[in-house]
Scaffold this motif. Sequence first.
Motif, PDB file in Angstrom:
ATOM      1  N   ARG A  78    -142.538 -59.642  82.904  1.00  0.00           N
ATOM      2  CA  ARG A  78    -141.731 -60.870  82.983  1.00  0.00           C
ATOM      3  C   ARG A  78    -140.277 -60.574  83.321  1.00  0.00           C
ATOM      4  NH1 ARG A  78    -144.896 -62.481  78.379  1.00  0.00           N
ATOM      5  NH2 ARG A  78    -143.194 -61.860  76.978  1.00  0.00           N
ATOM      6  N   LEU A  79    -139.808 -59.397  82.908  1.00  0.00           N
ATOM      7  CA  LEU A  79    -138.415 -59.045  83.148  1.00  0.00           C
ATOM      8  C   LEU A  79    -138.178 -58.467  84.539  1.00  0.00           C
ATOM      9  CD1 LEU A  79    -137.552 -57.298  79.747  1.00  0.00           C
ATOM     10  CD2 LEU A  79    -136.741 -59.536  80.527  1.00  0.00           C
ATOM     11  N   ALA A  80    -139.233 -58.042  85.224  1.00  0.00           N
ATOM     12  CA  ALA A  80    -139.085 -57.280  86.467  1.00  0.00           C
ATOM     13  C   ALA A  80    -138.230 -57.987  87.514  1.00  0.00           C
ATOM     14  CB  ALA A  80    -140.468 -56.958  87.038  1.00  0.00           C
ATOM     15  N   ALA A  81    -138.621 -59.203  87.909  1.00  0.00           N
ATOM     16  CA  ALA A  81    -137.896 -59.913  88.966  1.00  0.00           C
ATOM     17  C   ALA A  81    -136.454 -60.248  88.567  1.00  0.00           C
ATOM     18  CB  ALA A  81    -138.660 -61.165  89.371  1.00  0.00           C
ATOM     19  N   PRO A  82    -136.210 -60.796  87.358  1.00  0.00           N
ATOM     20  CA  PRO A  82    -134.815 -61.084  86.973  1.00  0.00           C
ATOM     21  C   PRO A  82    -133.934 -59.831  86.926  1.00  0.00           C
ATOM     22  CG  PRO A  82    -136.334 -62.243  85.520  1.00  0.00           C
ATOM     23  CD  PRO A  82    -137.156 -61.308  86.340  1.00  0.00           C
ATOM     24  N   VAL A  83    -134.475 -58.724  86.417  1.00  0.00           N
ATOM     25  CA  VAL A  83    -133.687 -57.491  86.328  1.00  0.00           C
ATOM     26  C   VAL A  83    -133.359 -56.975  87.731  1.00  0.00           C
ATOM     27  CG1 VAL A  83    -133.795 -55.047  85.671  1.00  0.00           C
ATOM     28  CG2 VAL A  83    -134.496 -56.813  84.046  1.00  0.00           C
ATOM     29  N   TYR A  84    -134.332 -57.022  88.632  1.00  0.00           N
ATOM     30  CA  TYR A  84    -134.106 -56.591  90.014  1.00  0.00           C
ATOM     31  C   TYR A  84    -133.051 -57.462  90.691  1.00  0.00           C
ATOM     32  CZ  TYR A  84    -135.010 -55.876  95.015  1.00  0.00           C
ATOM     33  OH  TYR A  84    -134.883 -55.635  96.360  1.00  0.00           O
ATOM     34  N   GLU A 118    -127.139 -47.209  88.954  1.00  0.00           N
ATOM     35  CA  GLU A 118    -127.966 -46.524  87.966  1.00  0.00           C
ATOM     36  C   GLU A 118    -129.090 -47.431  87.461  1.00  0.00           C
ATOM     37  OE1 GLU A 118    -128.212 -43.496  86.592  1.00  0.00           O
ATOM     38  OE2 GLU A 118    -126.750 -42.656  87.964  1.00  0.00           O
ATOM     39  N   PHE A 119    -128.801 -48.712  87.284  1.00  0.00           N
ATOM     40  CA  PHE A 119    -129.816 -49.641  86.788  1.00  0.00           C
ATOM     41  C   PHE A 119    -130.960 -49.814  87.782  1.00  0.00           C
ATOM     42  CE2 PHE A 119    -125.850 -51.514  84.766  1.00  0.00           C
ATOM     43  CZ  PHE A 119    -126.046 -50.840  83.564  1.00  0.00           C
ATOM     44  N   MET A 120    -130.632 -49.622  89.084  1.00  0.00           N
ATOM     45  CA  MET A 120    -131.663 -49.806  90.109  1.00  0.00           C
ATOM     46  C   MET A 120    -132.752 -48.750  90.030  1.00  0.00           C
ATOM     47  SD  MET A 120    -132.732 -51.856  92.359  1.00  0.00           S
ATOM     48  CE  MET A 120    -131.337 -52.970  92.604  1.00  0.00           C
ATOM     49  N   LYS A 121    -132.457 -47.590  89.401  1.00  0.00           N
ATOM     50  CA  LYS A 121    -133.479 -46.553  89.253  1.00  0.00           C
ATOM     51  C   LYS A 121    -134.650 -47.042  88.407  1.00  0.00           C
ATOM     52  CE  LYS A 121    -130.019 -42.851  89.443  1.00  0.00           C
ATOM     53  NZ  LYS A 121    -129.319 -41.806  88.655  1.00  0.00           N
ATOM     54  N   ILE A 122    -134.383 -47.979  87.491  1.00  0.00           N
ATOM     55  CA  ILE A 122    -135.444 -48.564  86.676  1.00  0.00           C
ATOM     56  C   ILE A 122    -135.875 -49.911  87.245  1.00  0.00           C
ATOM     57  CG2 ILE A 122    -136.025 -49.461  84.386  1.00  0.00           C
ATOM     58  CD1 ILE A 122    -135.826 -46.438  84.486  1.00  0.00           C
ATOM     59  N   ALA A 123    -134.905 -50.706  87.727  1.00  0.00           N
ATOM     60  CA  ALA A 123    -135.216 -52.040  88.243  1.00  0.00           C
ATOM     61  C   ALA A 123    -136.134 -51.988  89.465  1.00  0.00           C
ATOM     62  CB  ALA A 123    -133.917 -52.773  88.597  1.00  0.00           C
ATOM     63  N   MET A 124    -135.941 -50.956  90.320  1.00  0.00           N
ATOM     64  CA  MET A 124    -136.735 -50.870  91.545  1.00  0.00           C
ATOM     65  C   MET A 124    -138.221 -50.646  91.265  1.00  0.00           C
ATOM     66  SD  MET A 124    -136.151 -50.956  94.899  1.00  0.00           S
ATOM     67  CE  MET A 124    -137.491 -52.134  94.871  1.00  0.00           C
ATOM     68  N   LEU A 128    -141.312 -53.399  92.054  1.00  0.00           N
ATOM     69  CA  LEU A 128    -142.424 -53.099  92.953  1.00  0.00           C
ATOM     70  C   LEU A 128    -143.759 -53.050  92.214  1.00  0.00           C
ATOM     71  CD1 LEU A 128    -140.901 -50.428  95.380  1.00  0.00           C
ATOM     72  CD2 LEU A 128    -141.323 -52.858  95.788  1.00  0.00           C
ATOM     73  N   ALA A 129    -143.757 -52.514  90.989  1.00  0.00           N
ATOM     74  CA  ALA A 129    -144.998 -52.496  90.207  1.00  0.00           C
ATOM     75  C   ALA A 129    -145.451 -53.922  89.909  1.00  0.00           C
ATOM     76  CB  ALA A 129    -144.794 -51.713  88.912  1.00  0.00           C
ATOM     77  N   TRP A 130    -144.512 -54.798  89.560  1.00  0.00           N
ATOM     78  CA  TRP A 130    -144.842 -56.211  89.318  1.00  0.00           C
ATOM     79  C   TRP A 130    -145.348 -56.877  90.590  1.00  0.00           C
ATOM     80  CZ3 TRP A 130    -142.099 -60.427  91.518  1.00  0.00           C
ATOM     81  CH2 TRP A 130    -142.479 -61.687  91.035  1.00  0.00           C
ATOM     82  N   TYR A 131    -144.694 -56.577  91.719  1.00  0.00           N
ATOM     83  CA  TYR A 131    -145.087 -57.175  92.998  1.00  0.00           C
ATOM     84  C   TYR A 131    -146.509 -56.776  93.389  1.00  0.00           C
ATOM     85  CZ  TYR A 131    -145.304 -57.773  98.075  1.00  0.00           C
ATOM     86  OH  TYR A 131    -145.695 -58.111  99.352  1.00  0.00           O
ATOM     87  N   GLY A 346    -123.163 -40.258  80.154  1.00  0.00           N
ATOM     88  CA  GLY A 346    -123.820 -41.331  79.430  1.00  0.00           C
ATOM     89  C   GLY A 346    -124.730 -42.189  80.281  1.00  0.00           C
ATOM     90  N   THR A 347    -124.290 -42.519  81.515  1.00  0.00           N
ATOM     91  CA  THR A 347    -125.051 -43.471  82.336  1.00  0.00           C
ATOM     92  C   THR A 347    -126.420 -42.934  82.712  1.00  0.00           C
ATOM     93  OG1 THR A 347    -122.944 -44.254  83.249  1.00  0.00           O
ATOM     94  CG2 THR A 347    -124.949 -44.925  84.378  1.00  0.00           C
ATOM     95  N   ALA A 348    -126.458 -41.684  83.225  1.00  0.00           N
ATOM     96  CA  ALA A 348    -127.735 -41.096  83.618  1.00  0.00           C
ATOM     97  C   ALA A 348    -128.649 -40.919  82.411  1.00  0.00           C
ATOM     98  CB  ALA A 348    -127.514 -39.760  84.316  1.00  0.00           C
ATOM     99  N   LEU A 349    -128.086 -40.486  81.288  1.00  0.00           N
ATOM    100  CA  LEU A 349    -128.883 -40.295  80.074  1.00  0.00           C
ATOM    101  C   LEU A 349    -129.421 -41.626  79.569  1.00  0.00           C
ATOM    102  CD1 LEU A 349    -129.786 -38.016  78.215  1.00  0.00           C
ATOM    103  CD2 LEU A 349    -127.748 -38.403  76.830  1.00  0.00           C
ATOM    104  N   PHE A 350    -128.627 -42.671  79.723  1.00  0.00           N
ATOM    105  CA  PHE A 350    -129.052 -44.029  79.362  1.00  0.00           C
ATOM    106  C   PHE A 350    -130.287 -44.427  80.177  1.00  0.00           C
ATOM    107  CE2 PHE A 350    -128.719 -48.654  79.312  1.00  0.00           C
ATOM    108  CZ  PHE A 350    -128.334 -48.922  78.011  1.00  0.00           C
ATOM    109  N   THR A 351    -130.220 -44.187  81.502  1.00  0.00           N
ATOM    110  CA  THR A 351    -131.345 -44.519  82.393  1.00  0.00           C
ATOM    111  C   THR A 351    -132.581 -43.694  82.049  1.00  0.00           C
ATOM    112  OG1 THR A 351    -129.774 -45.027  84.168  1.00  0.00           O
ATOM    113  CG2 THR A 351    -132.068 -44.672  84.805  1.00  0.00           C
ATOM    114  N   LEU A 352    -132.385 -42.395  81.816  1.00  0.00           N
ATOM    115  CA  LEU A 352    -133.505 -41.524  81.458  1.00  0.00           C
ATOM    116  C   LEU A 352    -134.140 -41.961  80.146  1.00  0.00           C
ATOM    117  CD1 LEU A 352    -131.835 -38.123  82.370  1.00  0.00           C
ATOM    118  CD2 LEU A 352    -133.824 -39.115  83.523  1.00  0.00           C
ATOM    119  N   GLY A 353    -133.304 -42.417  79.195  1.00  0.00           N
ATOM    120  CA  GLY A 353    -133.822 -42.905  77.921  1.00  0.00           C
ATOM    121  C   GLY A 353    -134.680 -44.147  78.085  1.00  0.00           C
ATOM    122  N   ILE A 354    -134.237 -45.067  78.932  1.00  0.00           N
ATOM    123  CA  ILE A 354    -135.036 -46.270  79.201  1.00  0.00           C
ATOM    124  C   ILE A 354    -136.370 -45.879  79.820  1.00  0.00           C
ATOM    125  CG2 ILE A 354    -135.179 -48.378  80.582  1.00  0.00           C
ATOM    126  CD1 ILE A 354    -132.170 -48.667  80.314  1.00  0.00           C
TER     127      ILE A 354
END
Length: 384
Positions: A78-84, A118-124, A128-131, A346-354
């Motif tokens: 449900r979050l995929a499209a809004p986050v992207y 950085e957020f696009m590494k997870i949002a992308m 696409l998985a949702w699509y 912090g930013t990269a580690l944040f993304t890796l943590g997600i």
Amino acid sequence: MAAFNSERSLFQRVRPYVAVFDLPLALIILLLLSVGLVTLYSAGLAIPGKVTDQLRNIGAAFVVMWLAANTPPQTLMRLAAPVYALAVLLLVAVALFGTIKGGSRRWITVGVQIQPSEFMKIAMPLMLAWYFQLQAGRLRWHTYAAAAALLAVPVFLIARQPDLGTALLVVAAGGAVIYLAGLAWKVLAALVVMGCAAMPVLWTMLHDYQRERVLTLIDPYHDPLGQGFHIIQSMIAIGSGGAGGKGWTHGTQAHLEFIPERTTDFIFAVFSEEFGLAGNLVLVTLYLLLIWRATSIALNAPTFFTRLLAGAITMIYFTYAFVNMAMVSGIVPVVGVPLPFMSYGGTALFTLGIGAGILMSISHFTRTVRHGAGSHAPAWGVTA
């Protein structure tokens, strides 16, 4: 007895939120973080506060990891499209009025300064998985073309900042989803051939410093005191470590400040000099175990969406580790990719943590499905 029952009741309430952690994955990440802190201490001896700051970054990463691990796959869908959409809007905002640092426009201030790419590494991969989940059972050529367009838009916005390192990671994550969704080998081979044929055109589109990085890769000694200096010093550090290394905090290249960005992108050179080939074998083994565990979660995921998403995150981890070690060793051009769970930041580690949290959520979902699901089954049900 009342106190015992109270404690047991508290444990029973907390247990569902702790049970989502995938123990093998969590253990591997903890080992990598520990190795990273040990190396960072040595690399940052002349820079007080680095280890303390990194501990705060690790704490924040574990918080987002826990939150992501407790987010069911259905909610992720449900979050995929809004986050992207939000991530793309932030990239557009960066292009229009972002902050310029070191000649690159990558940051935007929204109360605090953030790097939307950085957020696009997870949002992308989420998008696409949702699509492809929506298109499951009716995949056609135009389905893949639309997915490629969804990938191309943020990659273009990131590349023009310019930030080729992040663009490469986004391409790896999105490309992994497209390939795992069923893209034929023939199409993939044709795209590779077309990419090679377009190299002369792409070369003219590169910035001067980007072309210089490629030339430096081919021959770093053509400008040994300029563009080639840092990569030469990095390779000297790696080679001088020998079989057993010079010992912790005894790396001369690092402590005489010959290695650039020794706490971030080039921390692998510091580690190699101090722990040598033996240390590198241990480190590579840890990364192979990380990829193995993430791949295992992807292969065992029970739905199309979760398989694609876990596969993309696995590719992100692999690309991070491979590109960083390769660029520090002089195998690929320097593109500014940190070493996962080791480099300061912090930013990269944040993304890796997600990403790790999402893998744990999928792992827990898989176990729930296999064991007949309990109360979480209806909420987490995702049709393949």
